[in-house]
Design an enzyme around this catalytic site. Structure first.
Site, mmCIF file in Angstrom:
data_model
loop_
_atom_site.group_PDB
_atom_site.id
_atom_site.type_symbol
_atom_site.label_atom_id
_atom_site.label_comp_id
_atom_site.label_asym_id
_atom_site.label_seq_id
_atom_site.Cartn_x
_atom_site.Cartn_y
_atom_site.Cartn_z
ATOM 1 N N ILE A 114 0.889 -1.175 0.000
ATOM 2 C CA ILE A 114 0.000 0.000 0.000
ATOM 3 C C ILE A 114 0.922 1.218 0.000
ATOM 4 C CG2 ILE A 114 -0.268 -0.156 2.530
ATOM 5 C CD1 ILE A 114 -3.051 1.203 2.171
ATOM 6 N N ALA A 115 0.654 2.159 -0.870
ATOM 7 C CA ALA A 115 1.521 3.348 -0.935
ATOM 8 C C ALA A 115 0.759 4.518 -1.543
ATOM 9 C CB ALA A 115 2.768 3.052 -1.759
ATOM 10 N N GLU A 148 2.429 -7.539 6.541
ATOM 11 C CA GLU A 148 3.695 -7.348 7.259
ATOM 12 C C GLU A 148 4.059 -5.885 7.159
ATOM 13 O OE1 GLU A 148 4.782 -9.971 4.647
ATOM 14 O OE2 GLU A 148 4.342 -11.672 5.950
ATOM 15 N N ASN A 153 7.999 1.437 10.982
ATOM 16 C CA ASN A 153 7.011 2.185 10.181
ATOM 17 C C ASN A 153 5.764 2.504 11.014
ATOM 18 O OD1 ASN A 153 5.447 3.323 8.206
ATOM 19 N ND2 ASN A 153 5.725 1.670 6.711
ATOM 20 N N TYR A 160 -3.075 0.907 10.455
ATOM 21 C CA TYR A 160 -3.571 -0.458 10.610
ATOM 22 C C TYR A 160 -4.272 -0.660 11.964
ATOM 23 C CZ TYR A 160 -0.269 -1.073 6.752
ATOM 24 O OH TYR A 160 0.417 -0.944 5.574
HETATM 25 C C1 LIG Z 1 1.410 4.418 5.009
HETATM 26 C C2 LIG Z 1 0.815 5.344 3.944
HETATM 27 C C3 LIG Z 1 0.224 4.480 2.836
HETATM 28 C C4 LIG Z 1 -0.312 6.172 4.594
HETATM 29 O O1 LIG Z 1 -0.930 6.939 3.565
HETATM 30 P P1 LIG Z 1 -1.538 8.400 3.840
HETATM 31 O O2 LIG Z 1 -2.411 8.738 2.713
HETATM 32 O O3 LIG Z 1 -0.465 9.355 4.184
HETATM 33 O O4 LIG Z 1 -2.378 8.101 5.172
HETATM 34 P P2 LIG Z 1 -3.697 8.851 5.678
HETATM 35 O O5 LIG Z 1 -3.603 10.314 5.421
HETATM 36 O O6 LIG Z 1 -4.883 8.133 5.167
HETATM 37 O O7 LIG Z 1 -3.559 8.608 7.236
HETATM 38 C C5 LIG Z 1 -4.374 7.672 7.926
HETATM 39 C C6 LIG Z 1 -3.815 7.475 9.316
HETATM 40 O O8 LIG Z 1 -2.534 6.821 9.267
HETATM 41 C C7 LIG Z 1 -1.683 7.346 10.307
HETATM 42 N N1 LIG Z 1 -0.574 8.071 9.705
HETATM 43 C C8 LIG Z 1 -0.381 8.314 8.389
HETATM 44 N N2 LIG Z 1 0.789 8.974 8.213
HETATM 45 C C9 LIG Z 1 1.317 9.151 9.434
HETATM 46 C C10 LIG Z 1 2.526 9.740 9.883
HETATM 47 N N3 LIG Z 1 3.406 10.304 9.056
HETATM 48 N N4 LIG Z 1 2.783 9.710 11.225
HETATM 49 C C11 LIG Z 1 1.930 9.160 12.087
HETATM 50 N N5 LIG Z 1 0.745 8.560 11.712
HETATM 51 C C12 LIG Z 1 0.465 8.559 10.398
HETATM 52 C C13 LIG Z 1 -2.548 8.302 11.114
HETATM 53 O O9 LIG Z 1 -3.193 7.538 12.112
HETATM 54 C C14 LIG Z 1 -3.545 8.757 10.066
HETATM 55 O O10 LIG Z 1 -4.736 9.249 10.595
HETATM 56 P P3 LIG Z 1 -4.889 10.821 10.969
HETATM 57 O O11 LIG Z 1 -4.483 11.584 9.746
HETATM 58 O O12 LIG Z 1 -6.338 10.945 11.290
HETATM 59 O O13 LIG Z 1 -3.949 11.064 12.115
HETATM 60 C C15 LIG Z 1 1.882 6.337 3.389
HETATM 61 O O14 LIG Z 1 2.546 6.946 4.473
HETATM 62 C C16 LIG Z 1 2.925 5.694 2.477
HETATM 63 O O15 LIG Z 1 2.725 5.546 1.273
HETATM 64 N N6 LIG Z 1 4.077 5.303 3.051
HETATM 65 C C17 LIG Z 1 5.147 4.690 2.258
HETATM 66 C C18 LIG Z 1 4.801 3.280 1.911
HETATM 67 C C19 LIG Z 1 4.554 2.428 3.149
HETATM 68 O O16 LIG Z 1 5.260 2.519 4.145
HETATM 69 N N7 LIG Z 1 3.527 1.564 3.056
HETATM 70 C C20 LIG Z 1 3.186 0.647 4.110
HETATM 71 C C21 LIG Z 1 3.905 -0.636 3.901
HETATM 72 S S1 LIG Z 1 3.426 -1.845 5.124
#
Ligand SMILES: CC(C)(COP(=O)(O)OP(=O)(O)OC[C@H]1O[C@@H](n2cnc3c(N)ncnc32)[C@H](O)[C@@H]1OP(=O)(O)O)[C@@H](O)C(=O)NCCC(=O)NCCS
Length: 219
Positions: A114-115, A148, A153, A160
């Protein structure tokens, strides 16, 4: 910005691969998304911004390709100068902002990736993708969702945890780039009444946050 989700199509693959490279630069080999489209166990959903259209990255990259060279050779042979209006315009596609993929094995949906594009993070797109994947997994009659995640992270883990994943194991040194541990996380039974109730609440809360009435996974 308009938030939309749909199943991944062939024309999305170049953008999805781009997002994957940005999010997981040390992953080798990178996933083969063309292959994943043909994999009956694999299910991919993309999020896109309906108000933004882009030229397909592969179309841009193909200038100077075999096809261009062939066209120029044909012009030489037949003395026909193709005016710009004769040239096919590059395909215009939706701008993909993120993706999620999962594999279905028996009654388990395992999230493989997921990204979200870096510039689009913290706007709820990751949550929308996770929600859509879990919705789709429910429709496919799976019972649990697993994944996983790197021990460090915490951003992903926070997401999750909100969706009822708990830590059920650790794979020591799982990631080959830095030997980091992977936490194995799993939901409870996603078909249970309690889970469904909580899931509906989360869906409503996210729709409100994003200012959308709801969403449908377009196929
Ligand atoms: C993980 C990822 C997919 C989240 O996507 P996103 O669009 O930024 O997430 P959202 O805006 O929907 O956030 C949902 C919740 O996730 C958590 N979250 C997301 N980014 C966060 C950060 N930088 N720090 C802390 N919590 C975070 C928070 O609980 C957030 O809810 P909130 O905004 O109400 O506090 C993104 O950070 C990403 O692409 N990361 C790189 C790839 C990766 O690590 N994927 C997971 C592999 S297991």
């Amino acid at each position: 910005m308009t938030y939309r989700v749909r199943l991944m199509r062939r024309e999305d693959v170049a953008q999805v691969a781009e997002i994957d490279r940005e999010a997981f630069p040390t992953q080798w080999p990178p996933p083969n998304f063309q292959h994943e489209l043909r994999n009956r166990m694999a299910h991919y959903i993309v999020a896109y911004d309906e108000e933004k259209l882009v030229e397909q990255p592969t179309a841009k990259a193909s200038s100077g390709s075999g096809l261009t060279r062939l066209a120029s050779r044909l012009r030489q042979l037949f003395g026909h100068d193709l005016s710009s209006s004769d040239k096919p315009s590059p395909p215009i596609e939706n701008y993909i902002t993120g993706f999620v993929g999962f594999w279905v094995m028996a009654d388990e949906a395992h999230i493989t990736s997921i990204a979200v594009r870096e510039a689009y993070r913290r706007r709820g797109i990751g949550e929308l993708l996770l929600l859509a994947a879990m919705d789709w997994a429910m429709e496919l009659k799976t019972r649990i969702v697993t994944l996983e995640v790197r021990a460090s992270n915490t951003a992903a883990q926070n997401l999750y945890l909100r969706y009822g994943f708990t830590r059920v194991g650790v794979r020591r040194g799982y990631y080959t780039d830095n030997r980091e541990d992977a936490l194995v996380m799993s939901t409870e039974d996603i078909s249970s009444a309690a889970f469904q109730r909580r899931f509906r609440q989360l869906r409503r809360a996210l729709a409100q946050k994003l200012g959308i009435a709801g969403y449908q996974i377009a196929r």
